[in-house]
Design a protein around this motif. Structure first.
Motif, short mmCIF file in Angstrom:
data_model
loop_
_atom_site.label_atom_id
_atom_site.label_comp_id
_atom_site.label_asym_id
_atom_site.label_seq_id
_atom_site.Cartn_x
_atom_site.Cartn_y
_atom_site.Cartn_z
N VAL A 82 -76.87 -58.48 40.59
CA VAL A 82 -75.77 -59.02 40.09
C VAL A 82 -74.70 -57.67 39.77
O VAL A 82 -73.45 -58.13 39.41
CB VAL A 82 -75.83 -60.05 39.19
CG1 VAL A 82 -74.54 -60.68 38.66
CG2 VAL A 82 -76.75 -61.17 39.72
N ALA A 83 -75.37 -56.62 39.42
CA ALA A 83 -74.77 -55.60 38.85
C ALA A 83 -73.87 -54.78 39.99
O ALA A 83 -73.52 -53.42 39.58
CB ALA A 83 -75.70 -54.63 37.91
N ILE A 84 -73.57 -55.22 40.99
CA ILE A 84 -72.73 -54.34 41.96
C ILE A 84 -71.37 -53.87 41.48
O ILE A 84 -70.83 -52.95 41.61
CB ILE A 84 -72.43 -55.15 43.36
CG1 ILE A 84 -73.84 -55.48 43.98
CG2 ILE A 84 -71.72 -54.49 44.23
CD1 ILE A 84 -73.83 -56.30 45.13
N GLU A 85 -70.54 -54.82 40.94
CA GLU A 85 -69.54 -54.47 40.16
C GLU A 85 -69.55 -53.40 39.27
O GLU A 85 -68.75 -52.58 39.30
CB GLU A 85 -69.02 -55.77 39.40
CG GLU A 85 -67.85 -55.60 38.59
CD GLU A 85 -66.51 -55.53 39.55
OE1 GLU A 85 -65.56 -55.50 39.03
OE2 GLU A 85 -66.67 -55.89 40.62
N GLY A 86 -70.65 -53.30 38.33
CA GLY A 86 -71.05 -52.07 37.63
C GLY A 86 -70.99 -50.99 38.18
O GLY A 86 -70.64 -49.65 37.78
N GLN A 87 -71.76 -50.97 39.24
CA GLN A 87 -72.03 -49.82 40.01
C GLN A 87 -70.98 -49.32 40.79
O GLN A 87 -70.82 -48.11 40.93
CB GLN A 87 -73.19 -50.19 41.01
CG GLN A 87 -74.48 -50.53 40.43
CD GLN A 87 -75.47 -51.34 41.40
OE1 GLN A 87 -75.19 -51.34 42.54
NE2 GLN A 87 -76.74 -51.75 40.88
N LEU A 88 -70.01 -50.16 41.34
CA LEU A 88 -68.74 -49.76 41.91
C LEU A 88 -68.18 -48.96 40.99
O LEU A 88 -67.25 -47.81 40.98
CB LEU A 88 -68.15 -50.80 42.47
CG LEU A 88 -68.50 -51.73 43.76
CD1 LEU A 88 -67.88 -52.83 44.14
CD2 LEU A 88 -68.79 -50.53 45.14
N LEU A 89 -67.73 -49.46 39.79
CA LEU A 89 -66.87 -49.09 38.67
C LEU A 89 -67.23 -47.82 37.99
O LEU A 89 -66.55 -46.79 37.77
CB LEU A 89 -66.84 -50.24 37.51
CG LEU A 89 -65.62 -49.87 36.41
CD1 LEU A 89 -64.50 -49.94 37.22
CD2 LEU A 89 -65.59 -51.24 35.36
N LEU A 90 -68.60 -47.69 37.78
CA LEU A 90 -69.22 -46.32 37.30
C LEU A 90 -69.11 -45.21 38.33
O LEU A 90 -69.06 -44.16 38.02
CB LEU A 90 -70.60 -46.48 36.47
CG LEU A 90 -71.08 -45.42 35.68
CD1 LEU A 90 -70.12 -45.15 34.65
CD2 LEU A 90 -72.51 -45.67 35.12
#
Length: 436
Positions: free
Chosen positions: A166-174
């Motif tokens: 579910v942490a794809i958003e965080g991986q894209l942002l960082l």
């Protein structure tokens, strides 16, 4: 009686007889969900064409200014062509109903043909007395899809190995933040790309540590990581990048690489062969992940751990290590998608610049049935819907602007809820493995 289904229009039922014996029987089921969605699309288009009729001609530009040879523009009468294509859509919807009613699986070509014709009919209606630049529309769709494709590939690898990412958003942002910072410091976009991969790995490392080692609920960890990365990058943006914008937030971007000959192909040439390094990397990564997942020992072990970790453990596969390293690999791939924001599309990092695309990538994973190729096609569909929204605004269609902004998300809901249907993901996805 118990029923098990392989995901087709038939199911195997176990019927217990009066004497205690078990008899197997095949039960047929009608799969009408996809047909229902096609019918809704046909009705919506009929209402649109009937309640808001448009006259004149719709012009489609097939050439591109960057090409030495360009096809001429094509103009078609708006009303007659729109209704003719609508009639073909009604026929395809009726054929879909016939397949479902006779307990047959709807062929893939019918869904693809329906989608293409529906988009064409809508563009004919929207482009009345206007110009629809087809190469620009497709180019923008590919560009908007790149982060989604890399995010979806990371999601496929993570869930195939048994960890819900579910942490794809965080991986894209960082990844976007790390790429902007390192590319600005070094003046080298490739260093920024490596930094984005490291940023994605850091997020996935935390996800793997809590989900695999400490057995925390994977969905909760992913949501918390998204919030954490959003707050962290927002703080660093205000405290570090804004005061030192010229030194730390002016990344060197990738330039377009035009492939001689191939870029001159009409319509698709400038779309596919006049792109940046990250887009060409996407062209290589998608088939490479698909081949590795189904044709290599790595892929076999990965899928075994995601389907039945106990069985994989008994044959000597280290379940924890396999999950840990593949989740890290998934984060690195998603980080490349984050690098696209700051090294290609936007010249600097902005607060919350991913705008929830990580969740759209997660939807592409589900719509693509946890398959790299299908997930990529789903990501391209969502990217096309986003770019179509921009084109419709330029064409000044009578549809309210609020509905324009809703378009990509409506397509996402229809795709996941309608066409995906009742599908089963990897059996052990989201389930922690405790070695007995």
């Amino acid at each position: 009686m118990s029923v098990s289904s392989p995901g087709d229009a038939t199911a195997v039922a176990q019927i217990e007889q009066s004497d205690g014996t078990i008899q197997l029987a095949v039960v047929q089921r009608r799969r009408l969900k996809g047909t229902f969605v096609l019918g809704i699309v046909v009705l919506l288009l009929a209402a649109l064409f009937g309640l808001a009729p448009r006259t004149g001609g719709s012009t489609f530009r097939l050439g591109d200014l960057s090409q030495s040879f360009a096809l001429p523009d094509i103009t078609v009468p708006t009303g007659p062509v729109a209704w003719t294509v609508w009639a073909l859509l009604a026929v395809l919807a009726a054929a879909s109903f016939w397949f479902a009613w006779t307990y047959r699986r709807q062929p893939l070509w019918l869904t693809i043909a329906f989608g293409v014709l529906a988009v064409f009919a809508f563009l004919v209606w929207a482009g009345a007395d206007g110009l629809v630049p087809v190469p620009s529309l497709l180019f923008g769709a590919v560009s908007l899809s790149v982060p989604l494709v890399f995010g979806a590939l990371g999601g496929v690898i993570g869930e195939r190995v048994g960890v819900v990412n579910v942490a794809i958003e965080g991986q894209l942002l960082l990844g976007a933040f790390s790429a902007a910072l390192l590319s600005s410091l070094t003046g080298n976009p490739f260093v920024g790309l490596v930094g984005a991969m490291i940023g994605g790995v850091l997020v996935s490392f935390v996800l793997a540590a809590f989900a695999i080692k400490y057995l925390v609920d994977q969905v909760i960890v992913g949501v918390v990581l998204n919030v954490l990365v959003t707050g962290l990058t927002g703080f660093l943006y205000g405290a570090l990048l804004v005061p030192n914008e010229q030194e730390l937030n002016r990344p060197e971007r990738f330039a377009r690489i035009q492939i001689p000959g191939l870029s001159e192909i009409p319509v698709l040439g400038p779309v596919l062969f006049n792109q940046t390094f990250i887009v060409y990397l996407m062209f290589v990564t998608v088939p490479l992940v698909a081949w590795g997942l189904y044709r290599t020992r790595w892929g076999l072990r990965l899928r075994a751990v995601g389907e039945h970790p106990q069985a994989a453990d008994t044959v000597g596969i280290k379940v924890t290590a396999t999950r840990f390293w593949n989740v890290s690999l998934a984060g690195a791939i998603a980080g490349i998608g984050g690098a696209y924001f700051t090294l290609v599309s936007v010249p600097q990092f902005g607060k919350d610049m991913t705008a929830g695309l990580g969740f759209i990538a997660l939807a592409a994973v589900i719509f693509g049935r946890w398959d790299p190729i299908r997930a990529t096609l789903a990501a391209l569909l969502f990217g096309f819907a986003t770019n179509l929204q921009n084109l419709l605004t330029i064409l000044k269609t009578p549809i309210p602007s609020e509905f324009m902004l809703m378009l990509p998300y409506v397509v996402t809901i229809l795709a996941v809820a309608g066409f995906a249907g009742q599908i089963r993901g990897p059996a052990a996805s989201g389930k922690p493995y405790i070695k007995e």
